[in-house]
Scaffold this motif. Structure first.
Motif, PDB file in Angstrom:
ATOM      1  N   SER A  95      30.955 -31.913  42.412  1.00 23.26           N
ATOM      2  CA  SER A  95      31.688 -31.833  41.162  1.00 23.26           C
ATOM      3  C   SER A  95      31.461 -33.066  40.300  1.00 23.26           C
ATOM      4  CB  SER A  95      33.184 -31.656  41.450  1.00 23.26           C
ATOM      5  OG  SER A  95      33.926 -31.669  40.248  1.00 23.26           O
ATOM      6  N   TRP A  96      31.584 -34.244  40.902  1.00 17.57           N
ATOM      7  CA  TRP A  96      31.394 -35.469  40.132  1.00 17.57           C
ATOM      8  C   TRP A  96      29.947 -35.661  39.711  1.00 17.57           C
ATOM      9  CZ3 TRP A  96      34.402 -38.273  37.338  1.00 17.57           C
ATOM     10  CH2 TRP A  96      35.776 -38.255  37.570  1.00 17.57           C
ATOM     11  N   THR A  97      29.020 -35.281  40.570  1.00 15.94           N
ATOM     12  CA  THR A  97      27.610 -35.387  40.201  1.00 15.94           C
ATOM     13  C   THR A  97      27.306 -34.527  38.988  1.00 15.94           C
ATOM     14  OG1 THR A  97      26.928 -35.872  42.477  1.00 15.94           O
ATOM     15  CG2 THR A  97      25.233 -35.025  40.985  1.00 15.94           C
ATOM     16  N   ARG A  98      27.781 -33.284  39.002  1.00 17.12           N
ATOM     17  CA  ARG A  98      27.553 -32.388  37.860  1.00 17.12           C
ATOM     18  C   ARG A  98      28.205 -32.935  36.594  1.00 17.12           C
ATOM     19  NH1 ARG A  98      25.816 -27.126  38.874  1.00 17.12           N
ATOM     20  NH2 ARG A  98      24.599 -27.120  40.807  1.00 17.12           N
ATOM     21  N   ARG A  99      29.382 -33.509  36.746  1.00 20.88           N
ATOM     22  CA  ARG A  99      30.073 -34.054  35.577  1.00 20.88           C
ATOM     23  C   ARG A  99      29.313 -35.251  35.001  1.00 20.88           C
ATOM     24  NH1 ARG A  99      36.521 -35.621  35.324  1.00 20.88           N
ATOM     25  NH2 ARG A  99      36.555 -36.328  33.152  1.00 20.88           N
ATOM     26  N   ILE A 100      28.818 -36.112  35.867  1.00 18.34           N
ATOM     27  CA  ILE A 100      28.049 -37.268  35.404  1.00 18.34           C
ATOM     28  C   ILE A 100      26.779 -36.810  34.695  1.00 18.34           C
ATOM     29  CG2 ILE A 100      26.740 -39.290  36.177  1.00 18.34           C
ATOM     30  CD1 ILE A 100      28.859 -39.361  38.547  1.00 18.34           C
ATOM     31  N   GLU A 101      26.107 -35.827  35.283  1.00 22.36           N
ATOM     32  CA  GLU A 101      24.888 -35.302  34.660  1.00 22.36           C
ATOM     33  C   GLU A 101      25.192 -34.637  33.318  1.00 22.36           C
ATOM     34  OE1 GLU A 101      22.383 -34.157  38.729  1.00 22.36           O
ATOM     35  OE2 GLU A 101      23.643 -32.654  37.745  1.00 22.36           O
ATOM     36  N   GLY A 102      26.218 -33.793  33.306  1.00 23.93           N
ATOM     37  CA  GLY A 102      26.494 -32.995  32.121  1.00 23.93           C
ATOM     38  C   GLY A 102      27.133 -33.770  30.985  1.00 23.93           C
ATOM     39  N   ASP A 103      27.958 -34.773  31.321  1.00 25.66           N
ATOM     40  CA  ASP A 103      28.645 -35.544  30.294  1.00 25.66           C
ATOM     41  C   ASP A 103      27.916 -36.848  29.968  1.00 25.66           C
ATOM     42  OD1 ASP A 103      30.457 -33.512  30.593  1.00 25.66           O
ATOM     43  OD2 ASP A 103      32.084 -34.766  31.362  1.00 25.66           O
ATOM     44  N   GLY A 104      27.615 -37.638  31.001  1.00 26.61           N
ATOM     45  CA  GLY A 104      27.029 -38.951  30.777  1.00 26.61           C
ATOM     46  C   GLY A 104      25.530 -38.947  30.550  1.00 26.61           C
ATOM     47  N   TYR A 105      24.807 -38.330  31.481  1.00 29.27           N
ATOM     48  CA  TYR A 105      23.346 -38.347  31.352  1.00 29.27           C
ATOM     49  C   TYR A 105      22.895 -37.549  30.126  1.00 29.27           C
ATOM     50  CZ  TYR A 105      18.442 -38.279  32.651  1.00 29.27           C
ATOM     51  OH  TYR A 105      17.075 -38.435  32.646  1.00 29.27           O
ATOM     52  N   THR A 106      23.530 -36.426  29.880  1.00 27.39           N
ATOM     53  CA  THR A 106      23.186 -35.641  28.695  1.00 27.39           C
ATOM     54  C   THR A 106      23.449 -36.436  27.424  1.00 27.39           C
ATOM     55  OG1 THR A 106      23.595 -33.526  29.798  1.00 27.39           O
ATOM     56  CG2 THR A 106      23.731 -33.545  27.399  1.00 27.39           C
ATOM     57  N   ALA A 107      24.556 -37.156  27.381  1.00 29.03           N
ATOM     58  CA  ALA A 107      24.860 -37.991  26.214  1.00 29.03           C
ATOM     59  C   ALA A 107      23.764 -39.025  25.988  1.00 29.03           C
ATOM     60  CB  ALA A 107      26.208 -38.684  26.410  1.00 29.03           C
ATOM     61  N   ALA A 108      23.315 -39.662  27.071  1.00 25.81           N
ATOM     62  CA  ALA A 108      22.268 -40.675  26.951  1.00 25.81           C
ATOM     63  C   ALA A 108      20.952 -40.063  26.482  1.00 25.81           C
ATOM     64  CB  ALA A 108      22.075 -41.389  28.287  1.00 25.81           C
ATOM     65  N   VAL A 109      20.616 -38.891  26.990  1.00 18.78           N
ATOM     66  CA  VAL A 109      19.394 -38.210  26.568  1.00 18.78           C
ATOM     67  C   VAL A 109      19.464 -37.844  25.091  1.00 18.78           C
ATOM     68  CG1 VAL A 109      18.022 -36.099  26.821  1.00 18.78           C
ATOM     69  CG2 VAL A 109      18.769 -37.352  28.846  1.00 18.78           C
ATOM     70  N   TYR A 110      20.600 -37.320  24.649  1.00 17.44           N
ATOM     71  CA  TYR A 110      20.760 -36.987  23.234  1.00 17.44           C
ATOM     72  C   TYR A 110      20.487 -38.210  22.359  1.00 17.44           C
ATOM     73  CZ  TYR A 110      23.044 -32.424  24.032  1.00 17.44           C
ATOM     74  OH  TYR A 110      23.333 -31.118  24.376  1.00 17.44           O
ATOM     75  N   ALA A 111      21.105 -39.316  22.725  1.00 17.10           N
ATOM     76  CA  ALA A 111      20.958 -40.524  21.916  1.00 17.10           C
ATOM     77  C   ALA A 111      19.543 -41.084  21.999  1.00 17.10           C
ATOM     78  CB  ALA A 111      21.977 -41.571  22.359  1.00 17.10           C
ATOM     79  N   PHE A 112      18.975 -41.096  23.187  1.00 21.69           N
ATOM     80  CA  PHE A 112      17.656 -41.682  23.394  1.00 21.69           C
ATOM     81  C   PHE A 112      16.565 -40.888  22.680  1.00 21.69           C
ATOM     82  CE2 PHE A 112      13.737 -42.067  25.935  1.00 21.69           C
ATOM     83  CZ  PHE A 112      13.563 -43.436  25.923  1.00 21.69           C
ATOM     84  N   PHE A 148      33.024 -40.135  28.198  1.00 22.82           N
ATOM     85  CA  PHE A 148      32.556 -40.152  29.586  1.00 22.82           C
ATOM     86  C   PHE A 148      32.923 -41.445  30.293  1.00 22.82           C
ATOM     87  CE2 PHE A 148      29.002 -41.720  32.273  1.00 22.82           C
ATOM     88  CZ  PHE A 148      29.224 -40.928  33.386  1.00 22.82           C
ATOM     89  N   VAL A 149      32.615 -42.604  29.691  1.00 18.98           N
ATOM     90  CA  VAL A 149      32.894 -43.868  30.372  1.00 18.98           C
ATOM     91  C   VAL A 149      34.395 -44.106  30.493  1.00 18.98           C
ATOM     92  CG1 VAL A 149      30.676 -44.949  29.848  1.00 18.98           C
ATOM     93  CG2 VAL A 149      32.574 -45.203  28.241  1.00 18.98           C
ATOM     94  N   ALA A 150      35.181 -43.629  29.545  1.00 15.20           N
ATOM     95  CA  ALA A 150      36.632 -43.760  29.660  1.00 15.20           C
ATOM     96  C   ALA A 150      37.144 -42.961  30.851  1.00 15.20           C
ATOM     97  CB  ALA A 150      37.303 -43.302  28.373  1.00 15.20           C
ATOM     98  N   ALA A 151      36.641 -41.752  31.019  1.00 11.97           N
ATOM     99  CA  ALA A 151      37.057 -40.914  32.145  1.00 11.97           C
ATOM    100  C   ALA A 151      36.606 -41.511  33.474  1.00 11.97           C
ATOM    101  CB  ALA A 151      36.495 -39.501  31.981  1.00 11.97           C
ATOM    102  N   LEU A 152      35.408 -42.073  33.502  1.00 12.15           N
ATOM    103  CA  LEU A 152      34.905 -42.665  34.738  1.00 12.15           C
ATOM    104  C   LEU A 152      35.692 -43.922  35.095  1.00 12.15           C
ATOM    105  CD1 LEU A 152      32.732 -41.945  36.773  1.00 12.15           C
ATOM    106  CD2 LEU A 152      31.139 -43.431  35.542  1.00 12.15           C
TER     107      LEU A 152
END
Length: 210
Positions: A95-112, A148-152
């Motif tokens: 669950s946490w892995t999917r959340r990190i991928e979907g919220d955090g990593y996706t956000a970084a990819v969008y910006a990058f 994402f970082v606030a939730a983490l």
């Protein structure tokens, strides 16, 4: 067995950290992303998607995607368990892995991918027709990152590690995500004390240098 790897991408690093935690040694073949080697005929013959990492088994079968590669090795060598052992642990880590991928990593990819000039017409990783940059996606990524970082940080105020009392694949995923996000100028706020405590602990592990 060969692991097709790159020092310049977050997904291969996720596999390297995982393997270091498990104490597994695998022959590595470095793929130079900067020169476009992943789009050359030789590598596309291994992985037609043109992404890294890729694991070529002795049978010739190729497993792609970093999480799938780590799952393969978890089945080969279950200890130390990084995907959990009890049903609750397995579900929580997933669950946490999917959340990190979907919220955090996706956000970084969008910006990058939607801000850097070098990413022009490369809106998605791998071999695609030209995909133009969309500035609004970079804006979306920045908004997602803040949430994402606030939730983490809140989660790590409750737990030593992201998915519970033990270091897991979720922690590896978060470390790689946070480090990758810096390339898109997405940072962890100074007042996120719990997240910074965790980051220092993960960064002190020898595997973080893999």
């Amino acid at each position: 067995m060969k692991l097709y790897d790159s020092a310049w991408a977050p997904s291969p690093r996720r596999v390297r950290i995982y393997l270091a935690e498990k104490g597994i040694a695998v022959d590595r073949v470095e793929i130079d992303l900067r020169s476009g080697e992943h789009f050359g005929a030789d590598y596309l013959g291994i992985n037609p998607r043109g992404t890294v990492p890729a694991l070529e088994l002795d049978s010739g079968e190729v497993i792609c995607e970093s999480a799938a590669i780590c799952r393969y090795f978890e089945a080969v060598q279950p200890e130390p368990a990084l995907f959990g052992t009890t049903p609750a642990e397995i579900g929580r880590i997933e669950s946490w892995t999917r959340r990190i991928e979907g919220d955090g990593y996706t956000a970084a990819v969008y910006a990058f991918r939607n801000t850097r000039p070098a990413m022009a017409d490369k809106g998605a990783a791998g071999k695609w027709p030209p995909i133009p940059q969309i500035p609004d996606l970079a804006t979306r990524g920045a908004i997602m990152w803040g949430a994402f970082v606030a939730a983490l940080d809140a989660r790590l105020g409750e737990s030593e590690w992201i998915a519970g009392d033990a270091f897991s694949f979720a922690d590896i995923t978060a470390l790689v995500t946070i480090d990758f996000a810096r390339a898109a100028k997405l940072l962890v706020p100074d007042n996120d004390a719990h997240l910074r405590r965790w980051y220092d602990a993960v960064g002190a592990r020898p595997s973080a240098a893999a």
